[in-house]
Motif scaffolding. Structure first.
Motif, short mmCIF file in Angstrom:
data_model
loop_
_atom_site.label_atom_id
_atom_site.label_comp_id
_atom_site.label_asym_id
_atom_site.label_seq_id
_atom_site.Cartn_x
_atom_site.Cartn_y
_atom_site.Cartn_z
N LEU A 1 25.65 57.67 27.51
CA LEU A 1 25.06 58.05 26.23
C LEU A 1 25.47 57.00 25.21
CD1 LEU A 1 23.54 60.08 24.47
CD2 LEU A 1 25.70 61.27 24.09
N PHE A 2 24.52 56.20 24.77
CA PHE A 2 24.84 55.08 23.90
C PHE A 2 25.21 55.57 22.50
CE2 PHE A 2 21.73 52.69 26.74
CZ PHE A 2 22.76 52.25 27.55
N ASN B 1 17.61 47.99 30.56
CA ASN B 1 16.64 47.41 29.64
C ASN B 1 16.96 47.74 28.20
OD1 ASN B 1 14.61 45.77 30.89
ND2 ASN B 1 13.93 47.56 32.02
N GLU B 2 17.41 48.97 27.95
CA GLU B 2 17.83 49.34 26.59
C GLU B 2 19.04 48.52 26.16
OE1 GLU B 2 18.49 53.39 25.67
OE2 GLU B 2 16.63 54.09 26.57
N ALA B 3 19.95 48.30 27.10
CA ALA B 3 21.20 47.62 26.78
C ALA B 3 21.01 46.15 26.42
CB ALA B 3 22.18 47.73 27.96
N ILE B 4 19.84 45.59 26.78
CA ILE B 4 19.57 44.19 26.42
C ILE B 4 18.42 44.07 25.44
CG2 ILE B 4 20.45 43.33 28.63
CD1 ILE B 4 17.52 42.89 29.47
N SER B 5 17.91 45.20 24.97
CA SER B 5 16.71 45.15 24.13
C SER B 5 16.84 45.83 22.78
CB SER B 5 15.52 45.79 24.88
OG SER B 5 15.31 45.16 26.12
N PHE B 6 17.58 46.94 22.69
CA PHE B 6 17.61 47.73 21.46
C PHE B 6 19.06 48.03 21.07
CE2 PHE B 6 13.89 49.04 23.99
CZ PHE B 6 12.88 48.53 23.18
N ALA B 7 19.38 47.77 19.81
CA ALA B 7 20.74 48.04 19.30
C ALA B 7 21.77 47.58 20.32
CB ALA B 7 20.90 49.53 19.01
N THR B 8 21.66 46.32 20.70
CA THR B 8 22.42 45.81 21.85
C THR B 8 23.91 45.64 21.59
OG1 THR B 8 21.93 43.53 21.17
CG2 THR B 8 20.40 44.58 22.71
N ASN B 9 24.35 45.81 20.36
CA ASN B 9 25.75 45.53 20.02
C ASN B 9 26.69 46.72 20.17
OD1 ASN B 9 24.77 43.01 19.37
ND2 ASN B 9 24.84 43.34 17.17
N SER B 10 26.17 47.90 20.45
CA SER B 10 27.06 49.05 20.58
C SER B 10 27.99 48.83 21.77
CB SER B 10 26.27 50.34 20.78
OG SER B 10 25.73 50.41 22.08
N ARG B 11 29.17 49.38 21.69
CA ARG B 11 30.16 49.15 22.73
C ARG B 11 29.69 49.63 24.10
NH1 ARG B 11 36.18 51.32 21.85
NH2 ARG B 11 35.10 53.33 21.94
N VAL C 1 27.09 47.21 25.53
CA VAL C 1 27.77 46.01 26.00
C VAL C 1 28.43 46.28 27.35
CG1 VAL C 1 29.71 44.45 25.58
CG2 VAL C 1 28.11 44.96 23.73
N GLU C 2 29.17 47.39 27.44
CA GLU C 2 29.84 47.75 28.69
C GLU C 2 28.84 47.93 29.82
OE1 GLU C 2 32.91 47.78 29.44
OE2 GLU C 2 33.88 47.63 27.48
N TYR C 3 27.71 48.55 29.52
CA TYR C 3 26.74 48.84 30.58
C TYR C 3 26.15 47.56 31.16
CZ TYR C 3 23.20 51.46 33.13
OH TYR C 3 22.43 52.00 34.13
#
Length: 355
Positions: free
Chosen positions: A5-6, A326-336, A339-341
């Motif tokens: 859960l981001f 895809n979310e982890a490299i496309s949207f709000a990518t700076n959340s911890r 980044v971890e994912y």
């Protein structure tokens, strides 16, 4: 890998009493004398971005002074040697230097004093030269002792000039020394340019940002708290403060760039469009995850990835079927968590083929 859960929440925490900013009024003449004595760190810091205004924009600023229109305040940082670094007002300071010290442009496009179009500073009447030199400037000086981690936050808030400095330009100005020299060397290296298809536009220090991201995650990923801008600034602070092993850092970076080409070929650092509808471009979040994971591996492990690159690339393409990746490299990518994912996903991919 279980779904995450981001959460992109982050809070600044610092003591406001640590902020020490004084207000002064100086003459333009005094500012120029500091420039001439190299007491204002200007040109080395912004050698690619310190002269962005056109001759008309610069002329209109000079005209404002000639007709006594107040101009916005300036912000400077005072370092341990008593030198000032420009935080807000870079183009205005540059204009003064260009027109008064170097005399490398003539006034043009004046609205209220058109009779002085075509004049250089030394060609103006003495009265107008004095008016310029005696013009009062309001400055805010961030005094020595203000913690480095707080300075970047301050500068981001007060950076309001006509051509606003971006965060990478601010980081570069704040952290002169071994860290910024490293940014320059790595960004200008053939290894970086080749690995990124010579496609990273150096304007506004975009190439420095890629390098800064790599350094931060390679050296300090375990400390990442969800605020990328401050994290990247603290990385440069730490490199300068503790004189990190620069040669080792350069070695692992060049290694990472070389093997990114050997392993991924034309797909390196690119978000792959499964449907092949559009041409893929370099993705900063992928650059972080792939380049840093490669840097963490030893040469024998990297050679195993090369030997298994066909299978590896097949599985790499399949990663893009994972909506969380895809979310982890496309949207709000700076959340911890994002980044971890993405780092963990790439780590697990390499783990399958490195032995």
């Amino acid at each position: 890998m279980q779904n995450i859960l981001f959460d992109d929440s982050y809070e600044y925490r610092f003591n406001p009493n640590d902020i020490d900013i004084s207000i002064q009024q100086i003459s333009l003449f005094y500012l120029l004398r500091r420039l001439e004595k190299n007491e204002i760190d200007l040109f080395a810091d912004y050698q690619r971005n310190w002269n962005l205004w056109s001759a008309i924009q610069q002329s209109r600023l000079i005209e404002s002074i000639l007709i006594r229109i107040p101009i916005p305040s300036f912000y400077f940082d005072s370092n341990d040697d008593g030198e000032w670094q420009v935080v807000d007002g870079l183009q205005r300071v540059t204009t003064f230097y260009n027109f008064i010290v170097k005399e490398n442009f003539k006034l043009i496009g004046l609205e209220f004093l058109p009779e002085f179009n075509g004049y250089r500073f030394s060609e103006l009447p003495k009265e107008l030269q004095r008016r310029i030199e005696e013009f009062p400037l309001n400055i805010y000086l961030i005094n020595r002792g203000t913690p480095e981690e707080i300075k970047f936050i301050i500068f981001s808030r007060i950076n309001t000039g006509g051509i606003k400095l971006n965060n990478q330009e601010l980081r570069f100005a704040l952290n002169q020394g071994a860290a910024t020299n490293l940014l320059i060397e790595l960004a200008q290296s053939d290894e970086f340019k080749d690995a990124t298809f010579h496609s990273i536009n150096p304007k506004r220090m975009n190439d420095y940002e890629y390098i800064n991201r790599f350094l931060a995650f390679y050296l300090f990923k375990i400390d990442y708290n969800g605020n990328l801008e401050t994290f990247m600034n603290n990385c440069l602070v730490q490199i300068n403060k503790y004189n990190s092993d620069i040669e080792h850092i350069k070695s692992v970076f060049f290694k990472s760039m070389l093997y990114s080409i050997k392993i991924f070929g034309e797909n390196r650092f690119k978000k792959i469009d499964i449907d092949r509808i559009r041409k893929s471009r370099i993705n900063k979040a992928l650059f972080d995850a792939i380049s840093v994971n490669l840097a963490w591996l030893e040469i024998p492990e990297l050679e195993n990835l090369v030997r298994n690159k066909e299978e590896l690339n097949f599985e790499f393409e399949n990663i893009f079927n994972d909506k969380y990746f895809n979310e982890a490299i496309s949207f709000a990518t700076n959340s911890r968590n994002k980044v971890e994912y993405r780092f963990e996903t790439v780590f697990q991919l390499f783990k399958k083929f490195k032995l």
